[in-house]
Motif scaffolding. Structure first.
Motif, PDB file in Angstrom:
ATOM      1  N   PHE A   1       0.816  -1.211   0.000  1.00 43.54           N
ATOM      2  CA  PHE A   1       0.000   0.000   0.000  1.00 43.54           C
ATOM      3  C   PHE A   1       0.854   1.268   0.000  1.00 43.54           C
ATOM      4  CE2 PHE A   1      -3.437  -2.730   0.076  1.00 43.54           C
ATOM      5  CZ  PHE A   1      -4.656  -2.066   0.178  1.00 43.54           C
ATOM      6  N   ASN A   2       2.028   1.179  -0.627  1.00 48.14           N
ATOM      7  CA  ASN A   2       2.871   2.347  -0.840  1.00 48.14           C
ATOM      8  C   ASN A   2       2.680   2.847  -2.270  1.00 48.14           C
ATOM      9  OD1 ASN A   2       4.131   2.231   1.752  1.00 48.14           O
ATOM     10  ND2 ASN A   2       5.436   0.557   1.000  1.00 48.14           N
ATOM     11  N   ASP A   3       2.729   4.176  -2.454  1.00 50.80           N
ATOM     12  CA  ASP A   3       2.591   4.738  -3.786  1.00 50.80           C
ATOM     13  C   ASP A   3       3.758   4.297  -4.669  1.00 50.80           C
ATOM     14  OD1 ASP A   3       0.459   5.998  -2.654  1.00 50.80           O
ATOM     15  OD2 ASP A   3       1.173   8.050  -2.993  1.00 50.80           O
ATOM     16  N   VAL A   4       3.457   4.072  -5.950  1.00 51.22           N
ATOM     17  CA  VAL A   4       4.501   3.708  -6.905  1.00 51.22           C
ATOM     18  C   VAL A   4       4.641   4.813  -7.952  1.00 51.22           C
ATOM     19  CG1 VAL A   4       4.103   1.247  -6.585  1.00 51.22           C
ATOM     20  CG2 VAL A   4       2.931   2.440  -8.427  1.00 51.22           C
ATOM     21  N   ASP A   5       5.838   4.939  -8.498  1.00 49.87           N
ATOM     22  CA  ASP A   5       6.096   5.962  -9.508  1.00 49.87           C
ATOM     23  C   ASP A   5       5.302   5.647 -10.765  1.00 49.87           C
ATOM     24  OD1 ASP A   5       7.608   7.341 -11.796  1.00 49.87           O
ATOM     25  OD2 ASP A   5       8.575   8.167  -9.999  1.00 49.87           O
ATOM     26  N   ILE A   6       4.721   6.677 -11.336  1.00 48.65           N
ATOM     27  CA  ILE A   6       3.871   6.484 -12.515  1.00 48.65           C
ATOM     28  C   ILE A   6       4.651   5.935 -13.701  1.00 48.65           C
ATOM     29  CG2 ILE A   6       4.114   8.741 -13.633  1.00 48.65           C
ATOM     30  CD1 ILE A   6       0.789   6.981 -12.838  1.00 48.65           C
ATOM     31  N   SER A   7       5.990   6.072 -13.683  1.00 49.95           N
ATOM     32  CA  SER A   7       6.822   5.551 -14.775  1.00 49.95           C
ATOM     33  C   SER A   7       6.754   4.026 -14.848  1.00 49.95           C
ATOM     34  CB  SER A   7       8.272   6.001 -14.608  1.00 49.95           C
ATOM     35  OG  SER A   7       8.834   5.477 -13.407  1.00 49.95           O
ATOM     36  N   LEU A   8       6.404   3.379 -13.731  1.00 46.82           N
ATOM     37  CA  LEU A   8       6.262   1.919 -13.721  1.00 46.82           C
ATOM     38  C   LEU A   8       4.974   1.466 -14.406  1.00 46.82           C
ATOM     39  CD1 LEU A   8       7.410   1.164 -10.051  1.00 46.82           C
ATOM     40  CD2 LEU A   8       8.740   0.929 -12.157  1.00 46.82           C
ATOM     41  N   ILE A   9       4.103   2.419 -14.671  1.00 49.37           N
ATOM     42  CA  ILE A   9       2.811   2.113 -15.286  1.00 49.37           C
ATOM     43  C   ILE A   9       2.798   2.472 -16.762  1.00 49.37           C
ATOM     44  CG2 ILE A   9       0.326   2.477 -15.110  1.00 49.37           C
ATOM     45  CD1 ILE A   9       1.575   1.228 -12.608  1.00 49.37           C
ATOM     46  N   LYS A  10       3.327   3.640 -17.084  1.00 49.43           N
ATOM     47  CA  LYS A  10       3.268   4.135 -18.456  1.00 49.43           C
ATOM     48  C   LYS A  10       3.908   3.174 -19.447  1.00 49.43           C
ATOM     49  CE  LYS A  10       3.066   9.129 -17.664  1.00 49.43           C
ATOM     50  NZ  LYS A  10       3.750  10.425 -17.895  1.00 49.43           N
ATOM     51  N   GLU A  11       3.210   3.012 -20.574  1.00 44.18           N
ATOM     52  CA  GLU A  11       3.672   2.229 -21.718  1.00 44.18           C
ATOM     53  C   GLU A  11       3.884   0.754 -21.397  1.00 44.18           C
ATOM     54  OE1 GLU A  11       6.978   4.101 -23.599  1.00 44.18           O
ATOM     55  OE2 GLU A  11       6.001   6.055 -23.713  1.00 44.18           O
ATOM     56  N   ASN A  12       3.329   0.290 -20.282  1.00 41.60           N
ATOM     57  CA  ASN A  12       3.343  -1.136 -19.967  1.00 41.60           C
ATOM     58  C   ASN A  12       1.962  -1.722 -20.234  1.00 41.60           C
ATOM     59  OD1 ASN A  12       5.970  -2.140 -18.772  1.00 41.60           O
ATOM     60  ND2 ASN A  12       5.684  -0.281 -17.560  1.00 41.60           N
ATOM     61  N   THR A  13       1.914  -3.038 -20.319  1.00 41.93           N
ATOM     62  CA  THR A  13       0.644  -3.725 -20.533  1.00 41.93           C
ATOM     63  C   THR A  13       0.261  -4.492 -19.274  1.00 41.93           C
ATOM     64  OG1 THR A  13       1.059  -3.974 -22.913  1.00 41.93           O
ATOM     65  CG2 THR A  13      -0.581  -5.444 -21.930  1.00 41.93           C
ATOM     66  N   PHE A  14      -0.970  -4.331 -18.852  1.00 44.54           N
ATOM     67  CA  PHE A  14      -1.467  -4.980 -17.645  1.00 44.54           C
ATOM     68  C   PHE A  14      -2.773  -5.703 -17.931  1.00 44.54           C
ATOM     69  CE2 PHE A  14       1.032  -1.358 -16.268  1.00 44.54           C
ATOM     70  CZ  PHE A  14       1.764  -1.849 -15.198  1.00 44.54           C
ATOM     71  N   ASP A  15      -2.906  -6.896 -17.375  1.00 45.07           N
ATOM     72  CA  ASP A  15      -4.219  -7.524 -17.306  1.00 45.07           C
ATOM     73  C   ASP A  15      -4.978  -6.889 -16.147  1.00 45.07           C
ATOM     74  OD1 ASP A  15      -3.389  -9.122 -19.367  1.00 45.07           O
ATOM     75  OD2 ASP A  15      -3.807 -11.025 -18.348  1.00 45.07           O
ATOM     76  N   VAL A  16      -6.277  -6.895 -16.233  1.00 48.50           N
ATOM     77  CA  VAL A  16      -7.120  -6.346 -15.175  1.00 48.50           C
ATOM     78  C   VAL A  16      -7.857  -7.491 -14.492  1.00 48.50           C
ATOM     79  CG1 VAL A  16      -9.057  -4.812 -14.622  1.00 48.50           C
ATOM     80  CG2 VAL A  16      -7.434  -4.186 -16.422  1.00 48.50           C
ATOM     81  N   VAL A  17      -7.840  -7.485 -13.165  1.00 46.88           N
ATOM     82  CA  VAL A  17      -8.550  -8.506 -12.405  1.00 46.88           C
ATOM     83  C   VAL A  17      -9.364  -7.805 -11.318  1.00 46.88           C
ATOM     84  CG1 VAL A  17      -6.607  -8.878 -10.811  1.00 46.88           C
ATOM     85  CG2 VAL A  17      -8.309 -10.673 -11.124  1.00 46.88           C
ATOM     86  N   CYS A  18     -10.592  -8.261 -11.128  1.00 52.55           N
ATOM     87  CA  CYS A  18     -11.438  -7.627 -10.110  1.00 52.55           C
ATOM     88  C   CYS A  18     -12.524  -8.583  -9.635  1.00 52.55           C
ATOM     89  CB  CYS A  18     -12.065  -6.335 -10.639  1.00 52.55           C
ATOM     90  SG  CYS A  18     -12.949  -6.488 -12.201  1.00 52.55           S
ATOM     91  N   ALA A  19     -12.892  -8.414  -8.373  1.00 53.14           N
ATOM     92  CA  ALA A  19     -13.971  -9.197  -7.756  1.00 53.14           C
ATOM     93  C   ALA A  19     -14.772  -8.248  -6.877  1.00 53.14           C
ATOM     94  CB  ALA A  19     -13.399 -10.358  -6.945  1.00 53.14           C
ATOM     95  N   LEU A  20     -15.591  -7.433  -7.521  1.00 55.59           N
ATOM     96  CA  LEU A  20     -16.298  -6.349  -6.860  1.00 55.59           C
ATOM     97  C   LEU A  20     -17.807  -6.490  -7.036  1.00 55.59           C
ATOM     98  CD1 LEU A  20     -14.002  -3.535  -8.288  1.00 55.59           C
ATOM     99  CD2 LEU A  20     -13.807  -4.602  -6.019  1.00 55.59           C
ATOM    100  N   GLY A  21     -18.531  -5.662  -6.313  1.00 56.71           N
ATOM    101  CA  GLY A  21     -19.982  -5.662  -6.464  1.00 56.71           C
ATOM    102  C   GLY A  21     -20.418  -5.082  -7.793  1.00 56.71           C
ATOM    103  N   ASP A  22     -19.569  -4.242  -8.393  1.00 56.31           N
ATOM    104  CA  ASP A  22     -19.853  -3.649  -9.701  1.00 56.31           C
ATOM    105  C   ASP A  22     -18.561  -3.659 -10.519  1.00 56.31           C
ATOM    106  OD1 ASP A  22     -20.708  -2.244 -11.889  1.00 56.31           O
ATOM    107  OD2 ASP A  22     -21.382  -0.461 -10.796  1.00 56.31           O
TER     108      ASP A  22
END
Length: 315
Positions: free
Chosen positions: A212-233
């Motif tokens: 639960f620590n913030d990560v640098d946005i550079s680790l996100i940009k131009e990368n590919t991620f799968d999305v996983v979720c188990a929510l009410g919506d």
């Protein structure tokens, strides 16, 4: 679909009759609510599925941290039966939502199937405010404010089992205020509700890691991620991620959605892939080996904070 609705409609009438009778018994004080002797705010809904209750509980806990708030919830699908103060990120012991609130607020969080018993723990902890997560229909504990969340895309529906309403829209007469949620994804609906109405948009704050620590946005940009979720919506969350991907500049691979409160197994995620999920999912994925980032969000409803503060000062 119309045939199925025709079959279920009589059962919805029966369910509605039971809800009406139960509420009337509380209204005439045959069924009684107990006083927790602490200023109490209930966050609830009349719809099934994700309406943003936990997110609002977190927002209020942070806004009123000077009152040493204590958040009480059932701890849905937890494996324990006791009334417990959350002291670790053990989702099996406390449930995913309780751990999420605990990690994001550092406030006192109590899981209790009977809210009034949880209130006794909070009173011993010196709480000056109770926040009841998902308690609109749980009327055995008195509250100073009943705040009901209504998603912008779910303002027309039928009672269970025909539709997805836990209580009829008429029950909103019992509320002290209504918060319209999901406005980041859907337009403001036309409403005829004689109650104070507040509007809420989910606002992106940061990506966070498994601690639960913030990560640098550079680790996100131009990368590919799968999305996983188990929510009410799940659908609303996926819409939010897609919008975020366009703003920040990352690609979305596969999308896997599970039922609300799903406890993940190793085979649910693929090796050598990177994932994005909600913070509610992240608390259950801490032990997984893959790179997994959670999307941390916040709210901005200053008028609601003023409304609650004014009520507290008059209490």
């Amino acid at each position: 679909m119309k045939v199925l609705r025709g079959v279920l409609a009589p059962f919805s009438f029966l369910y509605g009759s039971l809800i009406f009778t139960r509420n009337k018994l509380f209204d005439v004080n045959i069924l009684k609510a107990q006083d927790p002797e602490i200023f109490t705010v209930s966050i609830g809904n009349i719809n099934l599925g994700g309406t943003g209750k936990t997110q609002l509980s977190i927002y209020l806990a942070k806004a009123f941290k000077n009152l040493n708030p204590c958040i009480i919830l059932r701890g849905y699908k937890r494996k324990s039966k006791e009334n417990l103060l959350v002291t670790s990120p053990d989702t099996n012991l406390y449930g995913d939502e309780a751990v999420e609130i605990y990690l994001k607020t550092k406030a006192n969080v109590v899981v209790a199937f009977k809210r009034i018993e949880g209130a006794k723990i909070c009173k011993d902890l010196g709480a000056k405010m109770l926040i009841l997560d998902d308690a609109f229909s749980h009327r055995y504990i008195k509250r100073d404010l009943d705040i009901v969340l209504l998603p912008a895309n779910k303002t027309k529906d039928h009672l269970l089992p025909w539709g997805n309403l836990r209580e009829p829209f008429g029950s909103l007469k019992r509320a002290d205020a209504v918060v319209i949620t999901k406005l980041e994804s859907y337009p403001m609906p036309k409403l005829d509700i004689d109650k104070p109405i507040f509007t809420s948009k989910t606002v992106f704050r940061a990506f966070i890691d498994k601690n639960f620590n913030d990560v640098d946005i550079s680790l996100i940009k131009e990368n590919t991620f799968d999305v996983v979720c188990a929510l009410g919506d799940n659908e609303s969350f996926v819409r939010f991620v897609k919008t975020l991907s366009q703003k920040i500049g990352f690609k979305i691979g596969n999308i896997k959605m599970f039922e609300d409160h799903h406890f993940y197994k190793k085979e649910d995620l693929e090796e050598n892939k990177k994932y994005i999920c909600s913070t509610k999912d992240l608390v259950k994925l801490k032990s997984f080996g893959q790179t997994i980032f959670g999307i941390d969000t916040t709210l901005d409803i200053p008028d609601l904070i003023h409304f609650i503060k004014s009520t507290y000062e008059k209490a």
